[in-house]
Write a protein that holds these residues in place. Sequence first.
Motif, short mmCIF file in Angstrom:
data_model
loop_
_atom_site.label_atom_id
_atom_site.label_comp_id
_atom_site.label_asym_id
_atom_site.label_seq_id
_atom_site.Cartn_x
_atom_site.Cartn_y
_atom_site.Cartn_z
N ILE A 209 0.88 -1.17 0.00
CA ILE A 209 0.00 0.00 0.00
C ILE A 209 0.91 1.21 0.00
O ILE A 209 1.78 1.35 0.87
CB ILE A 209 -0.92 0.01 1.24
CG1 ILE A 209 -1.82 -1.23 1.25
CG2 ILE A 209 -1.77 1.29 1.25
CD1 ILE A 209 -2.70 -1.35 2.48
N THR A 211 1.43 5.65 -1.00
CA THR A 211 0.81 6.96 -1.22
C THR A 211 1.03 7.36 -2.68
O THR A 211 1.75 6.68 -3.42
CB THR A 211 1.43 8.02 -0.31
OG1 THR A 211 2.83 8.12 -0.60
CG2 THR A 211 1.24 7.65 1.16
N PHE A 226 -10.14 -4.73 -2.38
CA PHE A 226 -10.26 -3.27 -2.37
C PHE A 226 -11.08 -2.75 -3.54
O PHE A 226 -11.13 -3.36 -4.61
CB PHE A 226 -8.88 -2.63 -2.39
CG PHE A 226 -8.02 -2.99 -1.21
CD1 PHE A 226 -8.20 -2.37 0.01
CD2 PHE A 226 -7.07 -4.00 -1.32
CE1 PHE A 226 -7.42 -2.72 1.11
CE2 PHE A 226 -6.29 -4.36 -0.23
CZ PHE A 226 -6.47 -3.72 0.99
N ARG A 231 -12.12 2.83 2.72
CA ARG A 231 -11.30 3.25 3.86
C ARG A 231 -11.05 2.09 4.82
O ARG A 231 -9.94 1.92 5.32
CB ARG A 231 -11.99 4.41 4.59
CG ARG A 231 -11.26 4.86 5.85
CD ARG A 231 -12.04 5.93 6.58
NE ARG A 231 -11.43 6.22 7.88
CZ ARG A 231 -11.97 7.01 8.80
NH1 ARG A 231 -13.13 7.60 8.55
NH2 ARG A 231 -11.36 7.21 9.95
N LEU A 234 -7.80 -1.01 5.54
CA LEU A 234 -6.50 -0.64 4.98
C LEU A 234 -5.34 -0.95 5.95
O LEU A 234 -4.23 -1.22 5.53
CB LEU A 234 -6.48 0.85 4.62
CG LEU A 234 -7.30 1.26 3.41
CD1 LEU A 234 -7.31 2.77 3.25
CD2 LEU A 234 -6.76 0.61 2.15
N VAL A 242 -7.21 7.78 5.23
CA VAL A 242 -6.87 7.75 3.81
C VAL A 242 -7.79 6.75 3.11
O VAL A 242 -8.38 5.88 3.76
CB VAL A 242 -5.40 7.40 3.56
CG1 VAL A 242 -4.48 8.52 4.01
CG2 VAL A 242 -5.03 6.09 4.23
N TYR A 243 -7.88 6.87 1.80
CA TYR A 243 -8.83 6.08 1.02
C TYR A 243 -8.13 5.53 -0.22
O TYR A 243 -7.17 6.11 -0.73
CB TYR A 243 -10.01 6.96 0.59
CG TYR A 243 -10.72 7.62 1.75
CD1 TYR A 243 -11.90 7.09 2.26
CD2 TYR A 243 -10.20 8.76 2.35
CE1 TYR A 243 -12.56 7.69 3.32
CE2 TYR A 243 -10.85 9.37 3.42
CZ TYR A 243 -12.03 8.83 3.90
OH TYR A 243 -12.67 9.41 4.97
N VAL A 244 -8.68 4.42 -0.73
CA VAL A 244 -8.11 3.82 -1.94
C VAL A 244 -8.40 4.73 -3.12
O VAL A 244 -9.54 5.08 -3.40
CB VAL A 244 -8.70 2.43 -2.20
CG1 VAL A 244 -8.19 1.87 -3.53
CG2 VAL A 244 -8.36 1.47 -1.06
N LYS A 245 -7.34 5.13 -3.82
CA LYS A 245 -7.51 5.96 -5.01
C LYS A 245 -7.30 5.18 -6.30
O LYS A 245 -7.95 5.44 -7.31
CB LYS A 245 -6.54 7.15 -4.99
CG LYS A 245 -6.76 8.08 -6.18
CD LYS A 245 -5.90 9.31 -6.14
CE LYS A 245 -6.25 10.21 -7.33
NZ LYS A 245 -5.40 11.40 -7.40
N VAL A 256 -3.19 4.92 -1.95
CA VAL A 256 -4.13 5.62 -1.08
C VAL A 256 -3.87 7.12 -1.10
O VAL A 256 -2.77 7.56 -1.45
CB VAL A 256 -4.04 5.10 0.38
CG1 VAL A 256 -4.46 3.64 0.44
CG2 VAL A 256 -2.63 5.27 0.95
#
Length: 345
Positions: A209, A211, A226, A231, A234, A242-245, A256
């Motif tokens: 995971i 950024t 995912f 959220r 994670l 933070v959230y999955v982008k 994330v």
Amino acid sequence: MPIKVAVGMSGGVDSSTTAYLLKKEGYEVIGLTMNIAYSDSIKDAEKIAKYLNIPHFYVDLRKEFEEQIIKYFIDSYKSGYTPNPCTFCNRIIKFGLLLKKAQELGAEYLATGHYVRKVWDEEKKVFLLKRAKDLKKDQSYFLAYLTQEQIEKSLFPLGDLTKNEVRKLAEEIGLFVSDKEESQDICFLPDRDYRKFLSRYLVEKKGKIITEDGVEVGYHDGVFSFTIGQRRGLRVALGKPVYVKKIIPEEGIVVVADREKIFSREVYAKNVNYPSGMPREKELEVKAMIRYNMEPQPALLKILSEKEIYLTFEEPQWAITPGQILVCYKDDYVLCGGVIEEKEN
């Protein structure tokens, strides 16, 4: 002689009431129930058919459903997409193979309990799909991939009724399913556990995971757990949510970001379908949905090619997700539907 109509009967209140209404209108009605997945409702369909005194047939489509819909579902997750199997089941299975079976049995139309309206456009000489009277139950979103030929051979008697009106009518005529709870699940996932289902077909691999700037902040047990905007689960501690982008399945990476980064105004979609034909204009003001159960939002649609569209919402939308279906409306009529893809630069 009365017109023969086959009703796709699931054993629920909507399709049961549909069969009653058509019989009351004078059609010769037969019931068809698809055997495609793990449902205990098909026996209810048989009981309703007997109660309404109409012939009833089972249509075994398990093999086709496995090959076409379940494979699509699995392949989508394998590719990092979040699929919408109901939309393609409608086009391929229900209004494809089931309609074909109905015609083999001599039916001129296939009717379903969908909340949507079929409207004839005299000027353009085509049928249109219009949002239902009951906007909370409107299901036009799931029918955006129907062809004009399929719409022509379909009937939707519940389009001008509300769900409450349907339940009240079903109770008045003695249908034992009048208060039957609605199924909110994907039909082949009755327990809603898609991870458990996917584990039968896909091997999960641990991964990173990170950024947006590439910093490793955690590990996961497999990307199939995912979806965009997620959220929970994670297991990263950054002192802020933070959230999955983004999901990169081939590298086993989940990206994330902060909440505001999950909003976007732009959507790119491919494999576009126009149920009533392509418009002449290449740019149109529309209202659009990126998932079911959202209010259609104002947007500018650009038609890039016969199978590609680019859409810009007036306001940013939460978690635009590859694999989901973008549906555009013009004056409450379905204009087109397409599969959301990663935005191409």
